[in-house]
Design a protein around this motif. Structure first.
Motif, short mmCIF file in Angstrom:
data_model
loop_
_atom_site.label_atom_id
_atom_site.label_comp_id
_atom_site.label_asym_id
_atom_site.label_seq_id
_atom_site.Cartn_x
_atom_site.Cartn_y
_atom_site.Cartn_z
N LEU A 1 3.11 3.22 -8.59
CA LEU A 1 2.20 2.78 -10.20
C LEU A 1 2.37 3.82 -11.08
O LEU A 1 1.87 3.64 -12.60
CB LEU A 1 1.10 2.00 -9.66
CG LEU A 1 1.66 1.38 -8.63
CD1 LEU A 1 -0.22 0.62 -8.20
CD2 LEU A 1 1.85 -0.59 -9.99
N SER A 2 1.92 5.23 -10.92
CA SER A 2 1.24 5.93 -11.95
C SER A 2 2.21 6.06 -12.44
O SER A 2 2.05 6.81 -14.29
CB SER A 2 0.87 7.36 -10.49
OG SER A 2 2.82 7.82 -9.90
N HIS B 1 0.42 -1.54 0.12
CA HIS B 1 -0.17 0.17 -0.19
C HIS B 1 1.19 0.59 -0.18
O HIS B 1 0.62 1.84 -0.98
CB HIS B 1 -0.62 -0.03 0.86
CG HIS B 1 -1.91 1.16 1.22
ND1 HIS B 1 -3.18 1.57 0.39
CD2 HIS B 1 -2.01 2.34 1.80
CE1 HIS B 1 -3.30 2.49 0.50
NE2 HIS B 1 -2.49 2.90 1.53
N LEU C 1 -6.05 3.72 -8.02
CA LEU C 1 -5.80 5.15 -7.51
C LEU C 1 -6.14 6.34 -6.93
O LEU C 1 -6.13 6.71 -5.74
CB LEU C 1 -4.20 4.97 -8.14
CG LEU C 1 -3.27 4.82 -9.03
CD1 LEU C 1 -2.48 5.77 -10.16
CD2 LEU C 1 -2.84 4.27 -8.36
N ARG D 1 2.23 1.97 -3.22
CA ARG D 1 1.15 2.73 -4.38
C ARG D 1 1.22 4.11 -5.18
O ARG D 1 0.80 3.49 -6.69
CB ARG D 1 0.13 2.20 -3.98
CG ARG D 1 -0.51 3.75 -3.87
CD ARG D 1 -1.76 3.67 -2.38
NE ARG D 1 -2.33 4.54 -2.08
CZ ARG D 1 -1.75 4.92 -0.67
NH1 ARG D 1 -0.55 4.14 -0.40
NH2 ARG D 1 -1.84 6.61 0.28
N ALA D 2 1.83 4.74 -5.23
CA ALA D 2 2.50 5.37 -5.60
C ALA D 2 2.97 5.53 -6.86
O ALA D 2 3.21 6.42 -7.96
CB ALA D 2 2.37 7.58 -4.62
N TRP E 1 -0.91 -4.74 -3.29
CA TRP E 1 -1.51 -4.27 -4.65
C TRP E 1 -0.67 -5.08 -5.77
O TRP E 1 0.51 -5.15 -6.24
CB TRP E 1 -1.67 -3.24 -5.37
CG TRP E 1 -1.85 -2.02 -4.42
CD1 TRP E 1 -2.26 -1.94 -2.68
CD2 TRP E 1 -2.64 -0.83 -4.88
NE1 TRP E 1 -2.65 -0.23 -2.26
CE2 TRP E 1 -3.54 0.42 -4.15
CE3 TRP E 1 -2.97 -0.89 -6.17
CZ2 TRP E 1 -4.08 1.02 -3.37
CZ3 TRP E 1 -3.48 0.77 -6.39
CH2 TRP E 1 -4.33 1.63 -4.80
N LEU F 1 -6.28 1.17 -13.79
CA LEU F 1 -4.96 1.51 -12.35
C LEU F 1 -5.77 2.96 -12.10
O LEU F 1 -5.77 3.27 -10.42
CB LEU F 1 -3.77 2.08 -13.29
CG LEU F 1 -2.30 2.70 -12.20
CD1 LEU F 1 -2.56 1.95 -10.98
CD2 LEU F 1 -1.73 2.35 -13.19
N PRO F 2 -6.14 3.78 -12.81
CA PRO F 2 -6.58 4.96 -12.66
C PRO F 2 -7.51 5.26 -11.44
O PRO F 2 -7.81 6.36 -10.46
CB PRO F 2 -6.58 6.01 -13.92
CG PRO F 2 -6.13 5.22 -14.76
CD PRO F 2 -6.26 4.21 -14.31
N CYS G 1 -0.74 -5.09 -10.01
CA CYS G 1 -1.68 -4.70 -11.63
C CYS G 1 -1.12 -5.52 -12.53
O CYS G 1 0.14 -5.65 -13.31
CB CYS G 1 -0.82 -3.04 -11.39
SG CYS G 1 -0.86 -1.88 -13.52
N ASP H 1 0.54 4.36 -15.25
CA ASP H 1 -0.81 4.80 -16.00
C ASP H 1 -0.04 5.07 -17.40
O ASP H 1 -0.04 6.78 -17.35
CB ASP H 1 -1.24 6.05 -15.23
CG ASP H 1 -2.59 6.21 -15.88
OD1 ASP H 1 -2.64 5.67 -16.50
OD2 ASP H 1 -2.90 7.18 -15.29
#
Length: 368
Positions: A249-250, A243, A280, A246-247, A291, A276-277, A293, A253
């Motif tokens: 992962l952007s 967790h 988030l 997780r940022a 998480w 994904l968006p 993806c 995107d």
């Protein structure tokens, strides 16, 4: 002698047969020379509906001749993507036409007819395909009818030409067949005769099943108990993180493809998001959440920047597999990887993935 490790040619931008063949001529000989110089190399061929029609009309004989000259053969066709796959917004259109439609059945039968021409004697073949369709109000009566039409066609090819071709459904996130259990239940509900039952199987995608938090031992046990054939295994890896990470992962995107997310809470519950968006923005969560993806990352990466991967699923699965099953790396997201992870030429990246996989297979074959 034949190799059983290949890559899926859906990584190459191509819609027409000319574009497809040009990409094969550019990349396949390089890959074969590097990973299979002394053995026949299997091509994981990906054909759009347009390319398949053009090939049927004009190019089958010349392609078969090229295969012989290059020391290659075709044991499988990826019939997942019907149209264009690169360079435009695809998202959930990648599943269309789904198994609710006549076009999907006709396209799949066409691919089977082509594969029947190329499949070496004594080699089982497969057509991998969408997991029925994206989750929606699809009529089970209609899509079961379309699947049955294809299975009947495959059995006719078996009777008339002696070719063993399997329709390989590929469970995937946010689809009608999302998990191994979904596929097994679907096959059971089809209530197929013995001969037709042999025409249906699974394209076991490690990225997809790991993303659902499935475990390799349980996956294979379920398939064995239900008598569902493993037609081929796509050895691939998804993104994974806690967790707190997780940022990061952007950075993955991007606008072309769906990158579905599954999050496992500390209590074991699963939360699913179609892209994904959405995850988030909407998942508040807490420390301890895991998480995963849907973004195919190269197998040779244990980490993708600061993020982890699900490569461990493949590492645990490989020793459990039948030694004859076709293994196919699937670098389909390579062109949309963040630049810092895409430092090699495409052919070099494919070669590196296959060599990683071959190393794992060799270690398994040598045993303890």
């Amino acid at each position: 002698m034949k190799s059983r490790i290949t890559y899926c040619s859906n990584i190459h931008p191509a819609d027409s047969w000319d574009e497809t063949f040009r990409a094969l001529r550019e990349h396949v000989p390089k890959v074969k020379q590097a990973v299979s110089p002394d053995a026949r190399f299997p091509i994981g061929l990906s054909l759009s509906a347009r390319a398949a029609r053009e090939l049927l009309a004009a190019g089958r004989a010349s392609f078969a001749s090229w295969l012989r000259e290059e020391g290659c053969y075709v044991p499988t066709i990826n019939g997942f993507v019907y149209g264009a796959f690169h360079g435009e917004v695809v998202k959930q259109k990648v599943y269309l036409p789904d198994w609710h439609s006549r076009e999907r059945a006709e396209y799949t039968n066409l691919l089977a007819d082509l594969l029947a021409d190329w499949l070496p004697a004594g080699t089982a073949g497969s057509i991998s395909t969408v997991p029925i369709g994206f989750k929606a109000n699809l009529s089970p009566v209609e899509y079961r009818k379309r699947v049955l039409q294809v299975l009947t066609h495959l059995e006719l090819l078996k009777e008339e030409r002696g070719v063993d071709i399997v329709l390989a459904l590929e469970p995937g996130p946010a689809c009608v067949l999302e998990t191994t259990s979904d596929l097994v239940r679907f096959v059971k509900e089809m209530d197929l005769s013995g001969r037709l039952r042999a025409r249906i199987g699974i394209c076991l995608d490690c990225c997809h099943l790991a993303q659902q938090f499935e475990e390799p031992e349980q996956v294979l046990s379920l398939l064995v108990d239900s008598g569902v054939r493993v037609a081929k295994v796509q050895v691939s890896s998804a993104l994974a993180c806690g967790h707190g990470e997780r940022a990061a992962l952007s950075a993955f995107d991007e606008p072309c493809y769906l990158h579905q997310v599954v999050i496992r809470g500390k209590d074991g519950s699963l939360s699913r998001y179609h892209d994904l968006p959405d995850a988030l923005a909407q998942h508040l969560g807490e420390e301890g959440d895991e998480w995963r993806c849907h973004f195919h990352v190269p197998l040779f990466l244990e980490k993708a920047g600061t993020l982890g991967t699900t490569r461990g699923f493949a590492e645990k699965l490989l020793p459990l597999l039948d030694r004859e099953v076709l293994l196919e790396v699937e670098p389909c997201s390579w062109r949309v990887l963040p630049p810092q992870l895409r430092l090699e030429h495409l052919s070099s990246s494919i070669i590196r993935e296959i060599r990683w996989l071959q190393g794992r297979v060799d270690a398994t074959d040598r045993g303890p």
